[in-house]
Motif scaffolding. Structure first.
Motif, PDB file in Angstrom:
ATOM      1  N   UNK A  99      13.779  -1.539   7.928  1.00  0.00           N
ATOM      2  CA  UNK A  99      13.177  -2.720   8.558  1.00  0.00           C
ATOM      3  C   UNK A  99      12.109  -2.296   9.570  1.00  0.00           C
ATOM      4  N   UNK A 100      12.382  -1.239  10.313  1.00  0.00           N
ATOM      5  CA  UNK A 100      11.383  -0.727  11.251  1.00  0.00           C
ATOM      6  C   UNK A 100      10.204  -0.074  10.557  1.00  0.00           C
ATOM      7  N   UNK A 101      10.492   0.695   9.510  1.00  0.00           N
ATOM      8  CA  UNK A 101       9.428   1.376   8.768  1.00  0.00           C
ATOM      9  C   UNK A 101       8.512   0.364   8.090  1.00  0.00           C
ATOM     10  N   UNK A 102       9.099  -0.651   7.462  1.00  0.00           N
ATOM     11  CA  UNK A 102       8.284  -1.676   6.795  1.00  0.00           C
ATOM     12  C   UNK A 102       7.463  -2.458   7.817  1.00  0.00           C
ATOM     13  N   UNK A 103       8.050  -2.765   8.960  1.00  0.00           N
ATOM     14  CA  UNK A 103       7.301  -3.469  10.013  1.00  0.00           C
ATOM     15  C   UNK A 103       6.142  -2.602  10.509  1.00  0.00           C
ATOM     16  N   UNK A 104       6.382  -1.306  10.691  1.00  0.00           N
ATOM     17  CA  UNK A 104       5.315  -0.400  11.130  1.00  0.00           C
ATOM     18  C   UNK A 104       4.226  -0.279  10.058  1.00  0.00           C
ATOM     19  N   UNK A 105       4.639  -0.182   8.802  1.00  0.00           N
ATOM     20  CA  UNK A 105       3.664  -0.106   7.707  1.00  0.00           C
ATOM     21  C   UNK A 105       2.826  -1.378   7.635  1.00  0.00           C
ATOM     22  N   UNK A 106       3.463  -2.507   7.865  1.00  0.00           N
ATOM     23  CA  UNK A 106       2.730  -3.778   7.862  1.00  0.00           C
ATOM     24  C   UNK A 106       1.738  -3.832   9.022  1.00  0.00           C
ATOM     25  N   UNK A 109      -1.036  -1.578   8.095  1.00  0.00           N
ATOM     26  CA  UNK A 109      -1.832  -2.238   7.062  1.00  0.00           C
ATOM     27  C   UNK A 109      -2.709  -3.339   7.640  1.00  0.00           C
ATOM     28  N   UNK A 110      -2.186  -4.047   8.648  1.00  0.00           N
ATOM     29  CA  UNK A 110      -2.973  -5.097   9.308  1.00  0.00           C
ATOM     30  C   UNK A 110      -4.208  -4.503   9.980  1.00  0.00           C
ATOM     31  N   UNK A 111      -4.039  -3.370  10.632  1.00  0.00           N
ATOM     32  CA  UNK A 111      -5.171  -2.705  11.291  1.00  0.00           C
ATOM     33  C   UNK A 111      -6.193  -2.262  10.241  1.00  0.00           C
ATOM     34  N   UNK A 112      -5.718  -1.658   9.151  1.00  0.00           N
ATOM     35  CA  UNK A 112      -6.620  -1.237   8.070  1.00  0.00           C
ATOM     36  C   UNK A 112      -7.371  -2.438   7.514  1.00  0.00           C
ATOM     37  N   UNK A 120      -8.890   1.711   1.572  1.00  0.00           N
ATOM     38  CA  UNK A 120      -7.502   2.068   1.866  1.00  0.00           C
ATOM     39  C   UNK A 120      -7.421   3.587   1.989  1.00  0.00           C
ATOM     40  N   UNK A 121      -6.991   4.094   3.146  1.00  0.00           N
ATOM     41  CA  UNK A 121      -6.913   5.552   3.296  1.00  0.00           C
ATOM     42  C   UNK A 121      -5.818   6.162   2.425  1.00  0.00           C
ATOM     43  N   UNK A 122      -6.043   7.377   2.001  1.00  0.00           N
ATOM     44  CA  UNK A 122      -5.072   8.075   1.157  1.00  0.00           C
ATOM     45  C   UNK A 122      -3.760   8.295   1.910  1.00  0.00           C
ATOM     46  N   UNK A 123      -3.832   8.438   3.230  1.00  0.00           N
ATOM     47  CA  UNK A 123      -2.611   8.616   4.027  1.00  0.00           C
ATOM     48  C   UNK A 123      -1.698   7.394   3.914  1.00  0.00           C
ATOM     49  N   UNK A 124      -2.297   6.229   3.826  1.00  0.00           N
ATOM     50  CA  UNK A 124      -1.499   5.015   3.680  1.00  0.00           C
ATOM     51  C   UNK A 124      -0.791   5.006   2.325  1.00  0.00           C
ATOM     52  N   UNK A 125      -1.464   5.478   1.289  1.00  0.00           N
ATOM     53  CA  UNK A 125      -0.819   5.582  -0.021  1.00  0.00           C
ATOM     54  C   UNK A 125       0.331   6.582   0.020  1.00  0.00           C
ATOM     55  N   UNK A 126       0.172   7.659   0.762  1.00  0.00           N
ATOM     56  CA  UNK A 126       1.262   8.628   0.930  1.00  0.00           C
ATOM     57  C   UNK A 126       2.465   7.993   1.603  1.00  0.00           C
ATOM     58  N   UNK A 127       2.198   7.165   2.615  1.00  0.00           N
ATOM     59  CA  UNK A 127       3.281   6.441   3.269  1.00  0.00           C
ATOM     60  C   UNK A 127       3.926   5.470   2.282  1.00  0.00           C
ATOM     61  N   UNK A 128       3.122   4.885   1.397  1.00  0.00           N
ATOM     62  CA  UNK A 128       3.653   3.982   0.379  1.00  0.00           C
ATOM     63  C   UNK A 128       4.594   4.699  -0.581  1.00  0.00           C
ATOM     64  N   UNK A 129       4.278   5.945  -0.914  1.00  0.00           N
ATOM     65  CA  UNK A 129       5.158   6.749  -1.774  1.00  0.00           C
ATOM     66  C   UNK A 129       6.486   6.986  -1.061  1.00  0.00           C
ATOM     67  N   UNK A 130       6.411   7.369   0.215  1.00  0.00           N
ATOM     68  CA  UNK A 130       7.628   7.592   1.006  1.00  0.00           C
ATOM     69  C   UNK A 130       8.459   6.312   1.093  1.00  0.00           C
ATOM     70  N   UNK A 131       7.806   5.198   1.346  1.00  0.00           N
ATOM     71  CA  UNK A 131       8.497   3.912   1.436  1.00  0.00           C
ATOM     72  C   UNK A 131       9.148   3.543   0.111  1.00  0.00           C
TER      73      UNK A 131
END
Length: 166
Positions: A99-106, A109-112, A120-131
């Motif tokens: 719940x915290x990770x998804x909120x942080x990712x959101x 994502x809002x800032x992006x 979309x930065x590649x780092x965000x896609x990496x976080x998406x893989x982890x998620x």
């Protein structure tokens, strides 16, 4: 005070069936679909998919807190026996963490999205893989709780109340 609470049924719940799995399936679908849209949008250079991903992630963030609340209620009513306790504890810890990770990712994502909705930065896609990996592991744990340990099934509730499972 307890006389004002509804009685528990044969599944140890005050309502007909578990609510947590119903809500959490929306979260699972939205998180995974958001990542798929991001990946396809990134590789096909289609920024319209980023908008689809954003809204899925936004509603997943709201929904996961509802899922965690019902998960906590239903875990508390499950009367877990010794063998299931470690899996239930890990599932609970990972649920709160997600719940915290998804909120942080959101939030990220809002800032992006605010800065440049077409990139979309590649780092965000990496976080998406982890998620995605964490979500799939959480699904495995939830499946194990229901299909292996039988939480909130009539037979297990009956066995626990009868002292067969401890």
């Amino acid at each position: 005070m307890f006389e004002y609470l509804p009685p528990l049924n044969d599944r140890n719940l005050p309502y007909p069936d578990t609510i947590h799995p119903i809500v959490v399936h929306f979260v699972i679908a939205m998180v995974l679909f958001a990542f798929i849209c991001d990946a396809i949008g990134f590789f096909t250079r289609n920024p319209r998919l980023y908008e689809v991903s954003w809204w899925n992630l936004f509603f997943a963030t709201i929904s996961i807190f509802i899922a965690v609340i019902f998960g906590q209620i239903e875990a508390g009513l499950s009367d877990p026996y010794t063998a299931v306790a470690p899996v239930l504890n890990l599932h609970t810890l990972l649920g709160w963490s997600l719940s915290g990770i998804i909120a942080a990712a959101t939030g990220w994502r809002y800032v992006i999205r605010s800065r440049d909705p077409k990139q979309l930065p590649i780092a965000y896609l990496g976080m998406g893989v982890l998620l995605t990996v964490l979500t799939c592991f959480q699904v495995y744990l939830g499946d194990e709780l229901v299909w292996v340990y039988g939480l909130h099934t009539e037979a297990v509730v009956e066995a626990t109340k009868g002292g067969v499972l401890q």
